[in-house]
Design a protein around this motif. Structure first.
Motif, short mmCIF file in Angstrom:
data_model
loop_
_atom_site.label_atom_id
_atom_site.label_comp_id
_atom_site.label_asym_id
_atom_site.label_seq_id
_atom_site.Cartn_x
_atom_site.Cartn_y
_atom_site.Cartn_z
N ASP A 32 0.84 -1.20 0.00
CA ASP A 32 0.00 0.00 0.00
C ASP A 32 0.88 1.25 0.00
O ASP A 32 2.06 1.19 0.34
CB ASP A 32 -0.96 0.02 1.20
CG ASP A 32 -0.23 0.13 2.53
OD1 ASP A 32 0.21 1.24 2.88
OD2 ASP A 32 -0.09 -0.91 3.21
N VAL A 34 0.79 4.03 1.82
CA VAL A 34 1.21 4.60 3.11
C VAL A 34 2.50 3.95 3.57
O VAL A 34 3.45 4.62 4.00
CB VAL A 34 0.09 4.44 4.17
CG1 VAL A 34 0.59 4.90 5.54
CG2 VAL A 34 -1.15 5.23 3.76
N ARG A 35 2.55 2.62 3.48
CA ARG A 35 3.78 1.91 3.88
C ARG A 35 4.93 2.22 2.92
O ARG A 35 6.08 2.29 3.35
CB ARG A 35 3.51 0.41 3.93
CG ARG A 35 2.58 -0.02 5.07
CD ARG A 35 2.33 -1.51 5.03
NE ARG A 35 3.57 -2.25 5.25
CZ ARG A 35 3.75 -3.50 4.87
NH1 ARG A 35 2.80 -4.14 4.21
NH2 ARG A 35 4.88 -4.12 5.13
N ASP A 37 5.45 5.07 1.34
CA ASP A 37 5.95 6.40 1.69
C ASP A 37 6.80 6.34 2.96
O ASP A 37 7.86 6.97 3.04
CB ASP A 37 4.77 7.35 1.88
CG ASP A 37 5.21 8.80 2.06
OD1 ASP A 37 5.98 9.31 1.22
OD2 ASP A 37 4.78 9.42 3.05
N GLY A 56 -4.71 3.03 0.02
CA GLY A 56 -4.21 3.87 1.11
C GLY A 56 -3.68 5.20 0.62
O GLY A 56 -4.10 6.26 1.08
N LEU A 57 -2.76 5.16 -0.31
CA LEU A 57 -2.16 6.36 -0.90
C LEU A 57 -1.81 6.01 -2.34
O LEU A 57 -1.06 5.08 -2.58
CB LEU A 57 -0.91 6.77 -0.11
CG LEU A 57 -0.29 8.13 -0.42
CD1 LEU A 57 -1.23 9.26 -0.01
CD2 LEU A 57 1.04 8.28 0.31
N VAL A 62 2.57 9.01 -3.96
CA VAL A 62 3.85 8.52 -3.43
C VAL A 62 5.00 9.10 -4.24
O VAL A 62 6.00 9.58 -3.69
CB VAL A 62 3.90 6.97 -3.47
CG1 VAL A 62 5.29 6.47 -3.08
CG2 VAL A 62 2.85 6.38 -2.54
#
Length: 224
Positions: A32, A34-35, A37, A56-57, A62
């Motif tokens: 995902d 978020v992880r 980034d 997530g993002l 990213v």
């Protein structure tokens, strides 16, 4: 080289990760944005393989965050989104290359080699130290014109040292360069790899020198 794969499709992530590890790279995987980034903030990578459709993002965000931080990290985008307008948009955001799914692993590996060749050692395709020559993206080494037979771990160790010529590399830096999140390298394992690499570098005009209390140095040596 240490590579981050940001891809939420398990089969694609497994395939490209296996291909890169077989080539001697250390590979981390997140599913995902978020992880991805967070990992990019905490870990120095040599390449990011980025899917755009991350949960997530979004992958585009990213990528923008990477570039806003001033990072020159090479980024290979892999996505199912086709079309000239989309390719232009992603390249304008700061991607270095773009590959549309589904793709052949052979083409993926070739693009990875091209990006690493472009960005490692300030664009130089080879490093020469003593009589030793290294093609870092191609994972090949020679002493004079004779190929040097190395395991993936031995080449990874040599690569980590050669990327910092005439500078000391600490044990922690070597372990980080050689290991993915799901792998572990003990101090004893590192010692064994260094011992074996030193034996194979005999009569190469190059040596791995121990700098007590600091780490290791790859340097040329004068031969009689």
């Amino acid at each position: 080289m240490r590579i981050l794969i940001a891809e939420d499709d398990p089969s694609i992530a497994a395939g490209v990760s296996a291909a890169l590890r077989q080539g001697g790279h250390a590979v981390d995987h997140v599913a995902d944005g978020v992880r991805a980034d967070a990992a990019l903030k905490d870990t120095p990578y040599d390449l990011l393989v980025l899917d755009l459709g991350l949960p997530g993002l979004d992958g585009s965000e990213v990528l923008q965050r990477v570039r806003r931080r001033g990072s020159g990290l090479p980024v290979l985008v892999i996505t199912a989104r086709e079309g000239l307008r989309e390719r232009v948009r992603v390249l304008d955001l700061g991607a270095d290359d773009y590959l549309v799914k589904p793709f052949a692993l052979a083409e993926f590996e070739a693009r990875v080699r091209a990006l690493l060749r472009r960005y490692t050692t300030q664009g130089a395709p080879e490093i020469s130290i003593g009589r030793l020559r290294l093609d870092l993206p191609g994972h090949r080494a020679w002493v004079d014109d004779k190929p040097l037979e190395l395991t993936a771990r031995e080449f990874g160790l040599l690569e980590a040292l050669a990327a910092r010529p005439d500078r000391v590399t600490s044990r922690a830096q070597l372990i980080e360069a050689l290991c993915s999140w799901d792998q572990e390298l003990t101090d004893n394992g590192l010692d064994i790899a260094i011992y074996r690499l030193r034996r194979k570098l005999t009569d190469s005009g190059t040596q791995v020198r121990t700098i007590r209390g600091l780490g290791y140095l790859l340097e040329g040596v004068k031969e009689a």
